[in-house]
Design a protein around this motif. Structure first.
Motif, mmCIF file in Angstrom:
data_model
loop_
_atom_site.group_PDB
_atom_site.id
_atom_site.type_symbol
_atom_site.label_atom_id
_atom_site.label_comp_id
_atom_site.label_asym_id
_atom_site.label_seq_id
_atom_site.Cartn_x
_atom_site.Cartn_y
_atom_site.Cartn_z
ATOM 1 N N LYS A 440 10.902 4.519 -3.685
ATOM 2 C CA LYS A 440 9.595 5.059 -4.293
ATOM 3 C C LYS A 440 8.806 3.890 -4.018
ATOM 4 C CE LYS A 440 10.495 8.813 -6.593
ATOM 5 N NZ LYS A 440 9.979 10.480 -6.745
ATOM 6 N N ASN A 441 7.411 4.060 -4.542
ATOM 7 C CA ASN A 441 6.749 2.382 -4.156
ATOM 8 C C ASN A 441 6.948 1.313 -5.033
ATOM 9 O OD1 ASN A 441 5.977 2.638 -1.222
ATOM 10 N ND2 ASN A 441 4.470 4.193 -2.052
ATOM 11 N N TRP A 442 6.743 0.278 -4.839
ATOM 12 C CA TRP A 442 6.701 -0.495 -6.222
ATOM 13 C C TRP A 442 6.091 -1.493 -5.305
ATOM 14 C CZ3 TRP A 442 9.221 -1.136 -10.668
ATOM 15 C CH2 TRP A 442 10.387 0.626 -11.228
ATOM 16 N N TYR A 443 5.188 -1.857 -6.789
ATOM 17 C CA TYR A 443 4.106 -3.124 -6.515
ATOM 18 C C TYR A 443 4.580 -4.480 -7.635
ATOM 19 C CZ TYR A 443 1.653 1.048 -4.731
ATOM 20 O OH TYR A 443 1.727 2.568 -3.578
ATOM 21 N N TYR A 444 4.041 -4.708 -7.152
ATOM 22 C CA TYR A 444 4.369 -6.899 -7.651
ATOM 23 C C TYR A 444 3.152 -7.373 -7.539
ATOM 24 C CZ TYR A 444 4.300 -9.830 -4.027
ATOM 25 O OH TYR A 444 4.618 -10.486 -3.292
ATOM 26 N N ASP A 445 3.178 -8.368 -8.796
ATOM 27 C CA ASP A 445 1.523 -9.499 -8.303
ATOM 28 C C ASP A 445 2.084 -11.109 -8.996
ATOM 29 O OD1 ASP A 445 -0.454 -9.085 -10.476
ATOM 30 O OD2 ASP A 445 0.975 -6.827 -10.606
ATOM 31 N N ALA A 446 2.159 -11.505 -8.431
ATOM 32 C CA ALA A 446 1.850 -12.376 -9.105
ATOM 33 C C ALA A 446 0.768 -14.124 -9.255
ATOM 34 C CB ALA A 446 3.714 -13.888 -9.053
#
Length: 955
Positions: A440-446
């Motif tokens: 599955k596609n997973w997304y992150y941001d910091a």
């Protein structure tokens, strides 16, 4: 396709530079041109996106929350030069601070711990106050504003450069589980410009037609360029708004509507007069005429000499000296940069700078001496020595012995002016991307945010009490630079030399600081019959600091204007959250979609400890064209720095004292009121007879405040038929939402009118203890310290209808209609025994100004054909009744027209727009209890037609 003020199921489209964090993680797969909405982005990329009110990517047509989108087209149709003024027209908005407020020395610091906020602007949803509406920029928090008068707990929308705004999305639902503290009334998310190609520019000028005042200039220039993976957007702006004087509008000629003289029975004019009012030797006297160059002659019988009995005809009309619209000048710019290296690693940086110069103005300084004035400082205790060369009474005047009050309007010093200079700077850095996990596609941001707001205020026209005491004291001690002061001679008797010794320029400062660090992760776990189960989780650490530093003379308690003390405070908070989306069923007859969703957030504040909030909801599509939804949310608001640590100050609220022995007062009509007033310190003889005016309320923070909590229910539906879109319409939708909000432990002071009326009518001991009177009966203070009061309850219905036709031979037509029907708004405050509930529905509260009409609505009809476009916007406000006095403010309808021309032979890049706001020249309804200028600036327009012309390139 652009739409005006339409509530859409849109996503917070990732801005190319914006940190997409907390609310919107953006990647290279979800970039959008400025004119695109969420549905268009999803259609182009084939991916789900982040929608307002959720951190999990989804189909934007299945938005779980009600959202109003104000895009560039809607902003342009208003002809307004402030995003705050645009947002305050939304029916769900109840106004908020704006440049129509001129309340600095006029009234002092309102009882909310945040200071005057002069020159700033705020957004208030659901009548819950701007401090209960969370403002985000690209999904992240923005630094709170300040105006060098306190420590506000709200974002100043005037500190956000208009040139960088692509659109604004307004979440009309509680969202503390997703966004944290303050999101009780809703969330305003400002999406910044990104992905621009080439130059865009516009210049606009407007003014009030016929009056030729209130001129407003607005200039914007922006550029964007780069490759698909590296892009830069920059822009700058300049906005200047000229003032409108109260002297130039009929409604504000006197302190009360319809008033033609200070002798009118209604009163309202000031005791502080250029000739002076002297309560000496048990007499209430003034000068017959100014006396300069000599000592006035006092005859105790008043048969001869320079003094006579003070009457209403001697009072001073301060109303024409105020601003109706305050001057405001802003300039600044922004830069958004992004670099996309791989799908899993991208870098974005944004910098914003905004400078504001603004000013408030009040009538000449009211200089008051003696215990009845209630300054709360040295001025209440000054003795005027017998040797003062201008003392006509032959003896020293000792406060509380042979004089109670001296009122003198210091016209020689000129009008009081309060000039603010405010700088706001913010830098944001973001890294984000996507990766594969479990197929599955997973997304992150910091994200990291560092921002400051630095405000300075210069007040001219104040007096140093210590120097005044020296200049009024024994002449033998008035040496060096000291010049004996003539307070008894009337207008013109105070010389420049006297002013040079006692006067000073007051300089104050306030600062706010924000450091915010967030990390967000979202993706899909596994598939159910209705689709993949989505999840999001994240962490936030936030540090906020604020300070207010008044002039040293003010801190020493020596100023003659509004008193204030220094205040400083800070807090930090650590938060974790989680969100779950569970699609149970899809594409089954009468169950085209069934989905459950929920979120939880735990916060740990350094100021009070931990708090956990929850939300949960359900979506149901019985058919593809109809979406039904319901949501329950628990939310909270931690006390702001100003509310916790704000020092004591004063707010002078226009109020009628029920214990004053004047015509029509409760004191004259009720024996119970007379008895209760006597018990509260009013002379039993009935000698206390002050007409309606301003009463002093002592304000201040309270370190013992607990957080507010709230429970919100929202039920609604959206009908968007496919049959219309395949026929005559390119867009057709109807949305209706019901909301019910209950706030417990609301942070506020008990309203002063409630305290006064409860004391007078019921003798409530808590209320009477809050009202402090001098021996003469004059109120010297009303205790307005902040408390966790009983709470607030509001219910209402929002509705939005949007239609846009297919192109026809007669052009393309669009209609957008939105409205809010207020079912209930009530506040509960504590009493000695139980509570008092006040229902404000359908009323005008008066100071602090706020109308609560049952219905507010607006509709925009637009038409375009080829190079020509036209629009008409109608705005309706239902009638209300003043809660003080029962005066009815009749309904108002405003009409705005606009015509635009964008010639095809110039590739439609250059456009000319002409418009008139308030084309029917509708005046605001007259209000007796409102703070200033006899109308409510949170609800109604400045009187007069406002015409404007705009030239644009690239828009």
């Amino acid at each position: 396709m652009k739409r005006s003020l339409a509530r859409r199921h849109r996503l917070l489209a990732p801005s190319l530079v914006a940190l997409v964090a907390a609310a919107l993680p953006a990647t290279a797969h979800a970039q959008a041109a400025p004119e695109q909405d969420a549905a268009q982005i999803a259609a182009q990329t084939g991916e789900d996106v982040v929608v307002t009110g959720s951190r999990i990517r989804r189909d934007p047509l299945d938005n779980p929350s009600p959202v109003v989108t104000v895009d560039e087209a809607a902003i342009a149709k208003t002809g307004l030069s402030s995003i705050a003024d645009v947002l305050q027209r939304i029916p769900a908005s109840s106004g908020g601070l704006n440049s129509k407020f001129n309340n600095s020395g006029n009234l002092g610091n309102p009882p909310d711990g945040g200071g005057v906020g002069a020159g700033s602007a705020a957004i208030d949803l659901r009548y819950l106050g701007a401090k209960r509406t969370l403002v985000l920029v690209d999904g992240l928090r923005y630094v709170n504003g300040a105006s060098a008068s306190g420590i506000p707990g709200t974002v100043d929308l005037n500190s956000i450069p208009d040139v960088m705004i692509q659109r604004v999305e307004v979440l009309q639902s509680a969202a503390s589980a997703l966004y944290g503290s303050d999101a009780i009334g809703g969330v305003v998310n400002i999406i910044t410009r990104s992905g621009q190609k080439g130059f865009r520019a516009q210049a606009q000028y407007g003014q009030y037609l016929g009056e030729n005042d209130g001129g407003t200039q607005n200039y914007q220039l922006s550029w964007g360029g780069g490759s698909d993976r590296v892009h830069l957007d920059v822009g700058g702006f300049y906005t200047k708004q000229d003032p409108v004087s109260a002297a130039d509008r009929d409604i504000s000629q006197f302190p009360n509507p319809g008033q033609t003289s200070c002798t009118d029975e209604i009163g309202g004019c000031s005791s502080f007069t250029p000739s002076g009012r002297f309560v000496v030797n048990g007499q209430n006297i003034t000068l017959r005429a100014p006396v300069t160059g000599r000592r006035p002659v006092y005859d105790p019988t008043l048969a001869t000499g320079d003094f006579k009995q003070f009457t209403a005809a001697d009072r001073f009309n301060f109303a024409p000296y105020n601003y109706f619209l305050t001057p405001n000048e802003r300039y600044g710019g922004f830069a958004n940069a992004r670099a996309e290296f791989t799908d899993w690693f991208n870098v974005r940086v944004k910098a914003v700078w905004n400078h504001r110069q603004s000013q408030n103005r009040a009538a000449f300084l009211p200089l008051g001496l003696g215990p009845d004035i209630g300054n709360g400082n040295l001025l209440d205790t000054i003795t005027i020595d017998a040797t003062n060369p201008y003392n006509p009474f032959g003896v020293s005047l000792v406060p509380g012995q042979n004089y109670n009050a001296i009122y003198r309007r210091l016209v020689e010093a000129g009008q009081r002016t309060y000039s603010q200079s405010v700088d706001t700077f913010s830098v944001t850095g973001t890294i984000d991307g996507k990766f594969q996990l479990f197929g599955k596609n997973w997304y992150y941001d910091a994200n990291a945010v560092a921002a400051t707001n630095d405000a300075h205020q210069l007040f001219t026209g104040n007096v140093n009490g210590a120097r005044l005491a020296q200049a009024l004291g024994p002449v033998s001690q008035c040496t060096g630079a000291c010049v004996p002061f003539n307070i008894f001679g009337g207008e013109g008797s105070i010389t420049p030399e006297m002013l040079a010794f006692v006067g000073f320029d007051e300089r104050s400062r306030s600062q706010q600081r924000l450091n915010d660090f967030t990390f967000n992760l979202s993706g899909e776990l596994f598939d159910l019959p209705g689709g993949p189960v989505g999840v999001a989780a994240g962490y936030e650490h936030r540090y906020q600091q604020g300070s207010f530093t008044p002039d040293p003379v003010i801190q020493a308690g020596l100023g003659a204007d509004i008193p204030a003390q220094a205040a400083r405070g800070a807090f930090n908070v650590d938060e974790v959250y989680g969100e779950l989306r569970v699609p149970l069923i899809r594409d089954v007859p009468f169950l085209r979609l069934v989905e459950l969703n929920g979120a939880v957030r735990h916060s740990n504040f350094s100021t009070y400890g931990g708090n956990t909030t929850y939300s949960g909801g359900a979506l149901w599509k019985p058919v593809n064209d109809l979406l039904l939804r319901g949501q329950y949310a628990e939310s909270y608001r931690a006390a702001s720095i100003g509310e916790l640590f704000g020092a004591q100050s004063r707010f002078d609220q226009p109020l009628a004292d029920p214990c004053s022995n004047i015509a029509g007062s409760p004191y004259q009509t009720s024996g119970t009121v007379r008895a209760n007033c006597t018990a509260n310190g009013v002379p039993a003889s009935g000698s206390y007879a002050e007409p309606t005016g301003q009463l002093p309320i002592l304000t201040g923070g309270n370190a013992a405040l607990a957080p507010e909590t709230a429970k919100t229910w929202v039920f609604g539906g959206v009908y968007s038929p496919a049959w219309a879109r395949t026929g005559f319409a390119s867009a057709l939708s109807l949305e209706v939402n019901y909301y019910d909000i209950k706030v417990d432990g609301a942070i506020a002071s008990i309203p002063a009118d409630t305290l006064l009326n409860r004391c007078a009518q019921t003798g409530d001991s808590l209320s009477c203890a809050s009202v402090v009177r001098a021996p003469s009966g004059v109120i010297t203070a009303i205790n307005g310290i902040l408390l966790n009061t009983g709470g607030i309850r509001t219910r209402g219905v929002d509705a939005t209808f949007t239609l846009r036709t297919q192109p026809t031979g007669a052009g393309t037509f669009g209609l957008s209609v939105s409205g809010n029907y207020l079912l209930k708004y009530e506040e509960i405050v504590p009493a000695t025994d139980g509570t008092t509930t006040t229902d404000y529905t359908g009323t005008e509260r008066g100071s602090p100004d706020q109308a609560y009409p049952h219905f507010k609505g607006q509709a925009t009809l637009d038409w375009d054909i080829g190079p020509v476009a036209a629009a008409f916007t109608g705005r309706y406000i239902d009638d209300v009744v003043e809660s003080q006095g029962g005066n009815r403010l009749k309904s108002r309808f405003y009409g705005d027209v606009q015509l635009s021309f964008r010639p095809s032979w110039l590739d439609e890049k250059i456009g000319l727009t002409l418009g008139v706001n308030n084309v029917f020249d509708t005046d605001p309804p007259a209000c007796f209890s409102c703070s200033l200028n006899n109308y409510d600036p949170t609800t109604y327009d400045v009187p007069g037609r406002f015409g404007y012309a705009r030239l644009s390139y690239g828009f």
